[in-house]
Design an enzyme around this catalytic site. Structure first.
Site, mmCIF file in Angstrom:
data_model
loop_
_atom_site.group_PDB
_atom_site.id
_atom_site.type_symbol
_atom_site.label_atom_id
_atom_site.label_comp_id
_atom_site.label_asym_id
_atom_site.label_seq_id
_atom_site.Cartn_x
_atom_site.Cartn_y
_atom_site.Cartn_z
ATOM 1 N N LYS A 143 0.876 -1.190 0.000
ATOM 2 C CA LYS A 143 0.000 0.000 0.000
ATOM 3 C C LYS A 143 0.906 1.231 0.000
ATOM 4 O O LYS A 143 1.462 1.614 1.025
ATOM 5 C CB LYS A 143 -0.883 -0.020 1.263
ATOM 6 C CG LYS A 143 -2.241 0.632 1.108
ATOM 7 C CD LYS A 143 -2.217 2.131 0.978
ATOM 8 C CE LYS A 143 -1.891 2.881 2.229
ATOM 9 N NZ LYS A 143 -1.666 4.315 1.944
ATOM 10 N N GLU A 195 -0.869 7.560 -0.139
ATOM 11 C CA GLU A 195 -1.868 8.129 -1.066
ATOM 12 C C GLU A 195 -1.296 9.290 -1.869
ATOM 13 O O GLU A 195 -1.758 9.579 -2.970
ATOM 14 C CB GLU A 195 -3.133 8.562 -0.303
ATOM 15 C CG GLU A 195 -2.898 9.430 0.934
ATOM 16 C CD GLU A 195 -2.722 8.607 2.202
ATOM 17 O OE1 GLU A 195 -1.947 7.619 2.187
ATOM 18 O OE2 GLU A 195 -3.353 8.956 3.228
ATOM 19 N N GLY A 248 6.565 4.794 8.559
ATOM 20 C CA GLY A 248 5.759 6.008 8.669
ATOM 21 C C GLY A 248 5.915 6.626 10.040
ATOM 22 O O GLY A 248 6.946 6.469 10.703
ATOM 23 N N THR A 262 0.915 6.511 13.695
ATOM 24 C CA THR A 262 0.310 5.476 12.851
ATOM 25 C C THR A 262 0.916 4.116 13.174
ATOM 26 O O THR A 262 0.206 3.098 13.207
ATOM 27 C CB THR A 262 0.494 5.817 11.357
ATOM 28 O OG1 THR A 262 0.060 7.156 11.139
ATOM 29 C CG2 THR A 262 -0.316 4.892 10.482
ATOM 30 N N GLY A 263 2.217 4.088 13.432
ATOM 31 C CA GLY A 263 2.879 2.835 13.803
ATOM 32 C C GLY A 263 2.234 2.207 15.036
ATOM 33 O O GLY A 263 2.061 0.986 15.115
ATOM 34 N N GLU A 289 9.311 0.913 11.082
ATOM 35 C CA GLU A 289 10.362 1.898 10.789
ATOM 36 C C GLU A 289 9.731 3.261 10.931
ATOM 37 O O GLU A 289 8.980 3.702 10.073
ATOM 38 C CB GLU A 289 10.861 1.702 9.381
ATOM 39 C CG GLU A 289 11.174 0.257 9.133
ATOM 40 C CD GLU A 289 12.390 0.068 8.289
ATOM 41 O OE1 GLU A 289 13.013 1.071 7.926
ATOM 42 O OE2 GLU A 289 12.702 -1.077 8.007
ATOM 43 N N CYS A 291 13.342 10.299 7.348
ATOM 44 C CA CYS A 291 13.252 9.764 8.711
ATOM 45 C C CYS A 291 14.606 9.858 9.397
ATOM 46 O O CYS A 291 14.689 10.100 10.588
ATOM 47 C CB CYS A 291 12.753 8.335 8.683
ATOM 48 S SG CYS A 291 13.748 7.283 7.626
ATOM 49 N N GLU A 321 10.059 15.494 16.142
ATOM 50 C CA GLU A 321 10.411 15.381 14.729
ATOM 51 C C GLU A 321 9.599 16.410 13.926
ATOM 52 O O GLU A 321 8.383 16.500 14.080
ATOM 53 C CB GLU A 321 10.092 13.978 14.224
ATOM 54 C CG GLU A 321 10.499 13.793 12.773
ATOM 55 C CD GLU A 321 10.157 12.423 12.235
ATOM 56 O OE1 GLU A 321 9.007 12.000 12.408
ATOM 57 O OE2 GLU A 321 11.034 11.781 11.635
HETATM 58 P P1 NAD Z 1 1.983 8.269 8.113
HETATM 59 O O1 NAD Z 1 2.210 7.401 9.277
HETATM 60 O O2 NAD Z 1 0.874 9.231 8.142
HETATM 61 O O3 NAD Z 1 1.745 7.404 6.774
HETATM 62 C C1 NAD Z 1 2.610 6.366 6.395
HETATM 63 C C2 NAD Z 1 1.809 5.322 5.631
HETATM 64 O O4 NAD Z 1 0.861 4.746 6.525
HETATM 65 C C3 NAD Z 1 1.013 5.852 4.444
HETATM 66 O O5 NAD Z 1 1.025 4.889 3.404
HETATM 67 C C4 NAD Z 1 -0.395 5.959 5.013
HETATM 68 O O6 NAD Z 1 -1.394 5.873 4.042
HETATM 69 C C5 NAD Z 1 -0.427 4.754 5.919
HETATM 70 N N1 NAD Z 1 -1.429 4.798 6.983
HETATM 71 C C6 NAD Z 1 -1.988 5.877 7.588
HETATM 72 N N2 NAD Z 1 -2.874 5.482 8.531
HETATM 73 C C7 NAD Z 1 -2.870 4.124 8.533
HETATM 74 C C8 NAD Z 1 -3.543 3.140 9.310
HETATM 75 N N3 NAD Z 1 -4.407 3.464 10.253
HETATM 76 N N4 NAD Z 1 -3.263 1.852 9.061
HETATM 77 C C9 NAD Z 1 -2.373 1.495 8.119
HETATM 78 N N5 NAD Z 1 -1.706 2.383 7.349
HETATM 79 C C10 NAD Z 1 -1.945 3.684 7.552
HETATM 80 O O7 NAD Z 1 3.373 8.956 7.881
HETATM 81 P P2 NAD Z 1 3.732 10.012 6.787
HETATM 82 O O8 NAD Z 1 3.329 11.342 7.305
HETATM 83 O O9 NAD Z 1 3.230 9.589 5.457
HETATM 84 O O10 NAD Z 1 5.351 9.870 6.757
HETATM 85 C C11 NAD Z 1 6.150 10.629 7.555
HETATM 86 C C12 NAD Z 1 6.619 9.832 8.753
HETATM 87 O O11 NAD Z 1 7.207 8.592 8.363
HETATM 88 C C13 NAD Z 1 7.686 10.546 9.523
HETATM 89 O O12 NAD Z 1 7.412 10.478 10.890
HETATM 90 C C14 NAD Z 1 8.965 9.784 9.190
HETATM 91 O O13 NAD Z 1 9.966 9.863 10.146
HETATM 92 C C15 NAD Z 1 8.474 8.414 8.981
HETATM 93 N N6 NAD Z 1 9.368 7.676 8.072
HETATM 94 C C16 NAD Z 1 10.195 6.716 8.593
HETATM 95 C C17 NAD Z 1 11.083 6.028 7.771
HETATM 96 C C18 NAD Z 1 12.014 4.957 8.310
HETATM 97 O O14 NAD Z 1 12.595 4.217 7.539
HETATM 98 N N7 NAD Z 1 12.215 4.839 9.610
HETATM 99 C C19 NAD Z 1 11.100 6.298 6.415
HETATM 100 C C20 NAD Z 1 10.250 7.282 5.929
HETATM 101 C C21 NAD Z 1 9.368 7.963 6.773
#
Ligand code: NAD
Length: 497
Positions: A192, A195, A245, A249-250, A267, A301, A401
């Site tokens: 997935k 978006e 992400g 959300t994690g 991650e 990240c 962050e």
């Molecule tokens: P986000 O958590 O909002 O979204 C990440 C992904 O999760 C997207 O595909 C989103 O559609 C999906 N998502 C959202 N809600 C969900 C749910 N309830 N269940 C399952 N999936 C869901 O994060 P973001 O704003 O898109 O990305 C930025 C964040 O990601 C930052 O905090 C960054 O540090 C982190 N990040 C970490 C790494 C790493 O390798 N550690 C890499 C890139 C980004």
């Protein structure tokens, strides 16, 4: 500039989009519309307008994709030797290299990042597929000495259907660093993408099938986190989740995974320190800090978003950093810009809010600290490269962050204070140090809590180096042989002879 690259850039700049973009989910080997018929728009952050649309998936599309991935587990894919899987990955690597210009231009349109950075990402993806092509037949178990009457050995088996939830900042490379090892081990997948950035992952799925992947082995469902992501991580047909992400959300994904006791790698974010000691090579430290925070406009990240600098060298380094930040010209990723846009208006507002709160609390902003007016940069979503002084260890600028081009500066008296400051957040993703004293660099590498440590070069390494975090930065490792093992399950077999 290759002719193909020049042609694609010209088309994108002239028309505002590209012809031939994927427009459906990729399920069971072909592009399909959403069951609901719904679609969503994708935006060019450099201009702030929609440039294409794609199917918007929900639980019904996720069901179809998981069903296809489960069926593929017992299809022709299961009959391939590890070496044959490796050959498919190697062909994919070659095809990605052949189409690198198209992947890079699409990635720039969708994510906003500068074309040179997108090209770097695509090169990394070519390398990742080649690395895991070679690794496919090198994941093996052990034999244990149990005495004369027994034979004991371990077997590495594919974990099953692996789900990947991918963020928008490194769409293609994050998807690839999960897809390549999972395929090398023999898993099937449902991915997935974010978006905001669905296209390059959909292109990759089609390319992998051209390289020989049987239908249903790799499925991609485009859609929002709330509709498609949540349905995927809660699905009982999933055996493993890799989530990349935000922390919030994690945590939701972890709760969903608990329901079916689904394996999970997280991650998450970071607030990574770059320590600069007075005995460093100042040119190397300056270049490293600039890249650590302004690459991809800080939307990384593992960005080095906290500069921890020894007092004796603070002023000369800050003078150079302020001049360097002010020289970065914001511009569209397909132009010759010094810094690209922020991916979405929501993220731009988040970055601006962090800095406004800091200003109101009394932080000194050395440079930047504001949104670039859209009319000054082609309508896109840009934030000025920003450097701000921290007020103390508890300062939100130190602890939170931001995920934008905002560098927090902490001035410390000596090495011990630098180590203490480096470890004083709830994140532990990466850490860097610049010093000519190698014994001290290695002491730092041991003392700092981080998944990876860089000495005298930030973002060093590549696909061979495992990558992941500790504490609120998550757990599990991508890349390297550790990344391969995260898609296998270990079986112990003992025979009495
Ligand atoms: P986000 O958590 O909002 O979204 C990440 C992904 O999760 C997207 O595909 C989103 O559609 C999906 N998502 C959202 N809600 C969900 C749910 N309830 N269940 C399952 N999936 C869901 O994060 P973001 O704003 O898109 O990305 C930025 C964040 O990601 C930052 O905090 C960054 O540090 C982190 N990040 C970490 C790494 C790493 O390798 N550690 C890499 C890139 C980004």
């Amino acid at each position: 500039m290759s002719a193909e690259r020049a042609r694609l850039v010209e088309e994108a700049l002239r028309t505002g989009t590209l012809s031939g973009l994927p427009d459906g989910h990729f399920i069971a080997g072909r592009f399909v519309a959403s069951a609901s018929g719904r679609r969503m728009e994708s935006f060019d952050p450099g201009r702030g307008v929609a440039f294409a649309s794609v199917a918007a998936g929900d639980a019904e599309d996720v069901d179809r994709a998981v069903e296809a991935a489960r069926a593929a587990l017992s299809g022709p894919w299961a009959g391939l030797s590890p070496a044959a899987r490796g050959e498919i990955l190697m062909r994919a690597s070659q095809l990605i290299a052949e189409r690198a210009a198209r992947f890079a231009v699409v990635e720039t349109l969708d994510s906003g990042k500068r074309l040179a950075e997108a090209e770097g990402d695509v090169s990394g993806v070519v390398r990742a597929f080649a690395y895991y092509a070679g690794a496919a037949d090198k994941l093996h178990g052990d034999s244990m000495p149990l005495g004369p009457d027994h034979v004991g050995l371990t077997i590495e088996e594919p974990v099953g259907v692996a789900a990947q939830i991918v963020p928008w900042n490194y769409p293609l490379s994050t998807a690839a660093r999960g897809i390549a090892p999972a395929l090398a081990v023999g898993c099937t997948l449902v991915v997935k993408p974010a978006e905001q950035t669905p296209f390059t992952t959909l292109m990759l799925a089609e390319l992998l099938h051209e390289a020989g992947l049987p239908e249903g082995v790799l499925n991609v469902v485009a859609g929002t986190g709330a509709e498609a992501g949540a349905a995927l991580v809660a699905h009982p047909g999933i055996d493993h989740i890799t989530f990349t992400g935000s922390v919030a959300t994690g945590q939701r994904v972890m709760r969903a995974a608990a329901e079916h006791v689904t394996r999970l790698a997280l991650e998450l974010g970071g607030k990574s320190p770059v320590v600069v000691m007075a005995d460093c090579d100042l040119d190397a430290a300056f270049a490293g800090v600039m890249e650590a925070i302004f690459e991809n406009a800080g939307q990384i990240c593992s960005a080095g978003s906290r500069l921890i600098v020894e007092e004796a060298i603070a002023q000369p380094l800050l003078d150079r950093l302020v001049a360097g930040a002010e020289a970065l010209r914001p511009g569209h990723g397909l132009s010759d810009a010094g810094i690209g846009p922020i991916n979405s208006p929501a993220q731009l507002a988040r970055v601006a809010d962090h800095v406004e709160r800091a200003r109101a609390a009394g932080n000194r902003i050395l440079t930047g600290g504001g949104i670039v007016p859209p009319e000054a940069c082609g309508g896109g979503w840009f934030y000025r490269p920003t450097i701000a002084l921290a007020r103390g260890a508890d300062d939100p600028l130190v602890q939170e962050e931001i995920f934008g081009p905002v560098l927090t500066v902490q001035v410390v008296p000596d090495f011990e204070a630098a180590v203490t400051a480096a470890n004083a957040t709830s994140y532990a993703l990466v850490a860097g140090i610049y010093t000519r004293d190698h014994a001290r660099a290695w002491r730092f590498a041991r003392a700092v809590d981080a998944g990876q440590v860089y000495i005298n070069e930030f973002f060093a390494g590549g696909v061979a180096m495992p990558f992941g975090g500790n504490r609120k930065s998550g757990f599990g490792r991508a890349k390297g042989m550790a990344g391969l093992r995260s898609y296998s399950k270990l079986k112990s077999v003992v025979a009495r002879i």
